[in-house]
Design a protein around this motif. Sequence first.
Motif, mmCIF file in Angstrom:
data_model
loop_
_atom_site.group_PDB
_atom_site.id
_atom_site.type_symbol
_atom_site.label_atom_id
_atom_site.label_comp_id
_atom_site.label_asym_id
_atom_site.label_seq_id
_atom_site.Cartn_x
_atom_site.Cartn_y
_atom_site.Cartn_z
ATOM 1 N N UNK A 1 0.817 -1.198 0.000
ATOM 2 C CA UNK A 1 0.000 0.000 0.000
ATOM 3 C C UNK A 1 0.854 1.253 0.000
ATOM 4 N N UNK A 2 0.486 2.193 0.869
ATOM 5 C CA UNK A 2 1.171 3.471 0.936
ATOM 6 C C UNK A 2 2.166 3.549 2.085
ATOM 7 N N UNK A 3 2.603 2.414 2.602
ATOM 8 C CA UNK A 3 3.528 2.420 3.728
ATOM 9 C C UNK A 3 4.852 3.038 3.305
ATOM 10 N N UNK A 4 5.656 3.373 4.303
ATOM 11 C CA UNK A 4 6.930 4.014 4.034
ATOM 12 C C UNK A 4 7.815 3.174 3.110
ATOM 13 N N UNK A 5 8.737 3.850 2.433
ATOM 14 C CA UNK A 5 9.639 3.167 1.508
ATOM 15 C C UNK A 5 10.460 2.090 2.205
ATOM 16 N N UNK A 6 10.764 2.300 3.487
ATOM 17 C CA UNK A 6 11.562 1.316 4.207
ATOM 18 C C UNK A 6 10.897 -0.060 4.260
ATOM 19 N N UNK A 7 9.570 -0.098 4.176
ATOM 20 C CA UNK A 7 8.865 -1.383 4.220
ATOM 21 C C UNK A 7 9.335 -2.313 3.118
ATOM 22 N N UNK A 8 9.587 -1.750 1.963
ATOM 23 C CA UNK A 8 9.950 -2.596 0.827
ATOM 24 C C UNK A 8 11.289 -3.278 1.067
ATOM 25 N N UNK A 9 12.242 -2.529 1.632
ATOM 26 C CA UNK A 9 13.528 -3.132 1.935
ATOM 27 C C UNK A 9 13.418 -4.206 2.993
ATOM 28 N N UNK A 10 12.624 -3.942 4.044
ATOM 29 C CA UNK A 10 12.424 -4.936 5.095
ATOM 30 C C UNK A 10 11.741 -6.173 4.524
ATOM 31 N N UNK A 11 10.745 -5.968 3.682
ATOM 32 C CA UNK A 11 10.027 -7.102 3.087
ATOM 33 C C UNK A 11 10.941 -7.940 2.210
ATOM 34 N N UNK A 12 11.774 -7.293 1.403
ATOM 35 C CA UNK A 12 12.683 -8.043 0.532
ATOM 36 C C UNK A 12 13.680 -8.855 1.365
ATOM 37 N N UNK A 13 14.232 -8.231 2.424
ATOM 38 C CA UNK A 13 15.184 -8.955 3.279
ATOM 39 C C UNK A 13 14.509 -10.155 3.945
ATOM 40 N N UNK A 14 13.251 -9.981 4.386
ATOM 41 C CA UNK A 14 12.527 -11.084 5.019
ATOM 42 C C UNK A 14 12.262 -12.206 4.022
ATOM 43 N N UNK A 15 11.861 -11.856 2.809
ATOM 44 C CA UNK A 15 11.592 -12.871 1.793
ATOM 45 C C UNK A 15 12.853 -13.657 1.428
ATOM 46 N N UNK A 16 14.006 -12.973 1.468
ATOM 47 C CA UNK A 16 15.273 -13.653 1.168
ATOM 48 C C UNK A 16 15.813 -14.397 2.379
ATOM 49 N N UNK A 17 15.165 -14.221 3.547
ATOM 50 C CA UNK A 17 15.660 -14.786 4.804
ATOM 51 C C UNK A 17 17.092 -14.321 5.071
ATOM 52 N N UNK A 18 17.313 -13.024 4.796
ATOM 53 C CA UNK A 18 18.628 -12.403 4.953
ATOM 54 C C UNK A 18 18.698 -11.769 6.337
ATOM 55 N N UNK A 19 19.270 -12.493 7.296
ATOM 56 C CA UNK A 19 19.264 -12.043 8.686
ATOM 57 C C UNK A 19 20.052 -10.756 8.878
ATOM 58 N N UNK A 20 21.239 -10.666 8.298
ATOM 59 C CA UNK A 20 22.083 -9.491 8.499
ATOM 60 C C UNK A 20 21.422 -8.234 7.945
ATOM 61 N N UNK A 21 20.891 -8.337 6.727
ATOM 62 C CA UNK A 21 20.237 -7.174 6.123
ATOM 63 C C UNK A 21 18.990 -6.782 6.903
ATOM 64 N N UNK A 22 18.227 -7.769 7.345
ATOM 65 C CA UNK A 22 17.000 -7.475 8.075
ATOM 66 C C UNK A 22 17.304 -6.766 9.387
ATOM 67 N N UNK A 23 18.295 -7.256 10.137
ATOM 68 C CA UNK A 23 18.659 -6.605 11.398
ATOM 69 C C UNK A 23 19.097 -5.164 11.168
ATOM 70 N N UNK A 24 19.882 -4.941 10.125
ATOM 71 C CA UNK A 24 20.369 -3.589 9.840
ATOM 72 C C UNK A 24 19.219 -2.651 9.478
ATOM 73 N N UNK A 25 18.278 -3.138 8.685
ATOM 74 C CA UNK A 25 17.149 -2.301 8.270
ATOM 75 C C UNK A 25 16.229 -1.981 9.448
ATOM 76 N N UNK A 26 15.976 -2.955 10.305
ATOM 77 C CA UNK A 26 15.128 -2.713 11.473
ATOM 78 C C UNK A 26 15.778 -1.707 12.413
ATOM 79 N N UNK A 27 17.064 -1.860 12.651
ATOM 80 C CA UNK A 27 17.773 -0.918 13.520
ATOM 81 C C UNK A 27 17.748 0.483 12.939
ATOM 82 N N UNK A 28 17.957 0.597 11.627
ATOM 83 C CA UNK A 28 17.946 1.909 10.985
ATOM 84 C C UNK A 28 16.580 2.571 11.096
ATOM 85 N N UNK A 29 15.519 1.786 10.917
ATOM 86 C CA UNK A 29 14.167 2.351 11.010
ATOM 87 C C UNK A 29 13.883 2.876 12.412
ATOM 88 N N UNK A 30 14.285 2.119 13.444
ATOM 89 C CA UNK A 30 14.043 2.554 14.822
ATOM 90 C C UNK A 30 14.855 3.806 15.155
#
Length: 315
Positions: free
Chosen positions: A104-133
């Motif tokens: 939907x209209x969620x922030x652009x960061x959602x797309x990066x988090x979603x892609x990292x989750x779909x790839x099961x990329x732990x390092x990228x996901x942790x970095x993106x979550x920390x950056x968002x917070x």
Amino acid sequence: MGQDVRRGGGLTTGEVARRLGVAPTTIRTWDHRYGLGPDDRAGGTHRRWTVTDVARLERMCALTATGLPPAEAARVARGDVAQARAGSARPGRPARPAGGLRLGDARQECKGVARAALRLDAAALDALLQAAMEKHGLVAAWTEVIMPTLQAVGRKWETSGDRYVEVEHFLSWHVSGALRRGAPPAAAGRPRATTLLACVPGENHTLPLEVLAAALAERGLPVRMFGAALPAESLVAAVRRTGPAVVGLWAQSRSTASRPLAQHVAAMEWGVRGARGKPVVLTLGPGWAGRTVPDLPRPPGLAEAVAAVESAVSR
């Protein structure tokens, strides 16, 4: 009466309210304040709600139950249903890209988090979550980045025949870890200033409570987190031992939300005669919808829950 309603072109407001487990006044408020009323407003004062109208309200309930502010939830609900209708109206054109998550209209960061989750990329996901917070603060990161992504994964799961379950578990686990890493050290408990958070017996969905605990810790408010399915007798014992200002009880489903337990905790007292105290009990989560406990607040989202705790502690 049901046959008359169907001949009249939809459900009455009362029938919709019973179906969703909310008060009719809530539906009218959403109509007047956020424009979530029936698309067809013809036909006098007796409005009828179509399948599309009810779908918008169901989306609104789901979004507010997970912590999104009502105004933002209404905007997303309108957009999601409109997008679904537009997609179905164009034969051969998918409502969203194949393999992607509808965000939907969620922030652009959602797309990066979603892609990292779909790839099961732990390092990228942790970095993106920390950056968002760090960028948005915990409350905004949850309501505008993390929660919309979790909801998108959930929708993907529901429409894909139990595929992507591993993605949802993976994302939830890393969100939980990010909350704990980002939270400051626990504040020292102060008399009548502590908040006690627990899932009601039989309830195992802890992530929303973990977010609330982290948000309170971020504000320097002492929290005691007890997690999933705390037995009733253990909850009562914990309240007696800590004398909290606030007790937050999370129920994800209506089958676990217990009015008698909430009322019992709210009636508990401690302290010397003449200066005895009681906790403010917050009924949290979608399980309490339609099971509102009189005189006990039910904050609709994370920001409202934080504000309710801050108000109770300040008193």
